[in-house]
Scaffold this motif. Structure first.
Motif, mmCIF file in Angstrom:
data_model
loop_
_atom_site.group_PDB
_atom_site.id
_atom_site.type_symbol
_atom_site.label_atom_id
_atom_site.label_comp_id
_atom_site.label_asym_id
_atom_site.label_seq_id
_atom_site.Cartn_x
_atom_site.Cartn_y
_atom_site.Cartn_z
ATOM 1 N N MET A 1 34.549 31.402 67.577
ATOM 2 C CA MET A 1 35.056 31.506 66.196
ATOM 3 C C MET A 1 35.276 30.107 65.615
ATOM 4 N N ILE A 2 34.951 29.965 64.334
ATOM 5 C CA ILE A 2 35.128 28.667 63.671
ATOM 6 C C ILE A 2 36.616 28.316 63.607
ATOM 7 N N THR A 3 36.929 27.080 63.973
ATOM 8 C CA THR A 3 38.324 26.637 63.928
ATOM 9 C C THR A 3 38.542 25.702 62.737
ATOM 10 N N VAL A 4 39.692 25.872 62.096
ATOM 11 C CA VAL A 4 39.997 25.141 60.855
ATOM 12 C C VAL A 4 41.401 24.569 60.926
ATOM 13 N N SER A 5 41.574 23.345 60.421
ATOM 14 C CA SER A 5 42.919 22.798 60.226
ATOM 15 C C SER A 5 43.106 22.434 58.765
ATOM 16 N N VAL A 6 44.326 22.617 58.293
ATOM 17 C CA VAL A 6 44.656 22.290 56.904
ATOM 18 C C VAL A 6 45.612 21.107 56.900
ATOM 19 N N LEU A 7 45.296 20.097 56.098
ATOM 20 C CA LEU A 7 46.155 18.925 55.975
ATOM 21 C C LEU A 7 46.802 18.955 54.598
ATOM 22 N N GLY A 8 48.103 19.137 54.574
ATOM 23 C CA GLY A 8 48.791 19.158 53.289
ATOM 24 C C GLY A 8 49.969 20.105 53.301
ATOM 25 N N SER A 9 50.864 19.951 52.319
ATOM 26 C CA SER A 9 52.050 20.811 52.260
ATOM 27 C C SER A 9 52.333 21.265 50.834
ATOM 28 N N GLY A 10 51.373 21.073 49.951
ATOM 29 C CA GLY A 10 51.580 21.463 48.557
ATOM 30 C C GLY A 10 51.163 22.904 48.297
ATOM 31 N N ASN A 11 50.987 23.219 47.010
ATOM 32 C CA ASN A 11 50.700 24.599 46.620
ATOM 33 C C ASN A 11 49.337 25.082 47.117
ATOM 34 N N VAL A 12 48.320 24.201 47.035
ATOM 35 C CA VAL A 12 46.990 24.613 47.491
ATOM 36 C C VAL A 12 47.012 24.825 49.002
ATOM 37 N N ALA A 13 47.629 23.880 49.746
ATOM 38 C CA ALA A 13 47.742 24.021 51.206
ATOM 39 C C ALA A 13 48.441 25.331 51.559
ATOM 40 N N GLU A 30 45.710 24.463 63.058
ATOM 41 C CA GLU A 30 46.828 23.543 62.888
ATOM 42 C C GLU A 30 47.045 23.223 61.415
ATOM 43 N N VAL A 31 48.309 22.914 61.111
ATOM 44 C CA VAL A 31 48.652 22.391 59.788
ATOM 45 C C VAL A 31 49.263 21.009 59.995
ATOM 46 N N TYR A 32 48.735 20.031 59.244
ATOM 47 C CA TYR A 32 49.337 18.697 59.269
ATOM 48 C C TYR A 32 50.092 18.462 57.968
ATOM 49 N N SER A 33 51.298 17.941 58.082
ATOM 50 C CA SER A 33 51.985 17.409 56.894
ATOM 51 C C SER A 33 53.015 16.398 57.357
ATOM 52 N N ARG A 34 53.299 15.438 56.475
ATOM 53 C CA ARG A 34 54.240 14.379 56.857
ATOM 54 C C ARG A 34 55.609 14.954 57.175
#
Lengths: 252, 252
Positions: A1-13, A30-34
């Motif tokens: 299965m394709i694996t995806v990570s999202v970088l961000g913490s705003g509305n689009v993320a 995974e989700v990355y955010s500061r």
């Protein structure tokens, strides 16, 4: 299965995490955010505040403000991976060229306090390498039925058009709400009209949907409205858009 | 049962005839228009092209253009009857004073080729004599659940607000359609955004729903958009509404 990570913490993320996390077609890794984001990350998904410790994934979606995309992309600790941003304006070339680049632009307005069903949201895709398009398109199909292959020039134009129908239309609602408040009228009375105005252009070309004193050249009503408005910004908007409607009518 | 006649052959008349003709609460007696109207009149309802031969009715609704209301009302062959107009702008006093006067203003946009469910359309009512309000309100309740008692000053303000959220918002759609056409993009891609923009303010105050480069003070994107736009009217609209969004933000 394709694996995806999202970088961000705003509305689009937030909306991408919700949609990708709920999908059975792809795996949100995974989700990355500061900082810890204000939205809920599914239990099966990691969260990191360190770019250096990002887990491997087939696709990294950078969903952050335009001005930060270049910097974050240049601090990614890997190369030759597929990295996309979600901006309507930026070319993929702002992403550091040590990775394979692309764009994953959802044409929608996202606010924290309003859920959006992404299934009907158009996703505009672009990849630096043709061979990456299928993967990006598969991820897109996990969240929407509306996928469009759109290059930078068209995407920029679409973003401008989106500003007109969303940002500017919403500001007209803001001004209308001010008029209602000033005259002690509930804004609720306008809601059926707001909805019908949008609904109408789903089936009629906007130019055929145009009604009102400007397109009718009803100068008495136009003058009465100008006389009633007391806010200079509202007067400017009223005069400019009336003139634009009338000029557009003449060109037809 | 209360009997009603509609005078007019335009879009408002068409929708009122359809709604009143289908109602079991009131009886639509007759439609007057100078020419045979393009819309269908129910079989049980008379049609006349002569004001002088109008049948008796408890209520006459004049649904014609603002500029013709005074004249038509002055040519009615009876007195002391209840006669209302459907204008957002005019006072009831334009109606000839030999009859009892009032206003029956549907706050909605009507086009010939788009059906509107009147059940959710607000009707703004006003009567010269308090004793006529119940009758007008009963007729209104035959077509909508949203009835508002609104005097002339508030109705005029509401009409201005309606111009902002409908006429002007629709013109923004017109401009967006032009941008799409110029760049060979289907206007269909914008439709989910248009609908969500309207849907959002059903639950969020418009000022909270505001997104985009203007409210974010994203000067790079704003400049890129101005550079992309080639139509002078679009440039004027872009600059004015961007400034208005930013000034409104500062005042908060």
């Amino acid at each position: 299965m394709i694996t995806v990570s999202v970088l961000g913490s705003g509305n689009v993320a937030q909306h991408l995490v919700a949609a990708l996390g709920a999908s059975e077609k792809v795996k949100l890794v995974e989700v990355y955010s500061r900082n810890i984001p204000a939205f809920i990350i599914p239990e099966t998904v990691s969260h990191t505040t360190s770019l250096r410790s990002l887990l491997p994934a087939d696709l990294y979606i950078i969903a952050i403000s335009d001005s930060a995309v270049a910097d974050v992309s240049s601090r990614l600790p890997f190369k030759d991976c597929l990295v996309v941003h979600t901006s309507g304006s930026l070319p993929y070339s702002v992403i550091n060229p040590c990775n394979r680049r692309g764009v994953f632009y959802p044409l929608q307005t996202f606010s924290r306090n309003k859920a959006v069903d992404l299934k009907s949201v158009p996703l505009c895709l672009e990849t630096e390498f043709e061979t990456d398009y299928d993967l990006l398109s598969t991820v897109a199909s996990a969240i929407t039925g509306q996928i469009h292959k759109i290059g930078h020039q068209q995407r920029k134009a679409l973003h401008v058009a989106a500003v007109f129908v969303n940002n500017f239309a919403n500001h007209l609602y803001v001004q209308a709400a001010k008029i209602c408040e000033q005259h002690d009228i509930s804004f609720d009375i306008l809601k059926p009209l707001i909805l019908e105005t949008a609904d109408k252009v789903l089936t009629l070309p906007p130019v055929e949907a145009q009604t009102g004193p400007a397109v009718r050249n009803d100068s008495n009503t136009l003058q009465a409205h100008i006389d009633l408005i007391t806010d200079p910004t509202q007067t400017d908007i009223y005069q400019l858009l009336t003139k634009a409607i009338q000029e557009h009518g003449k060109k037809l």
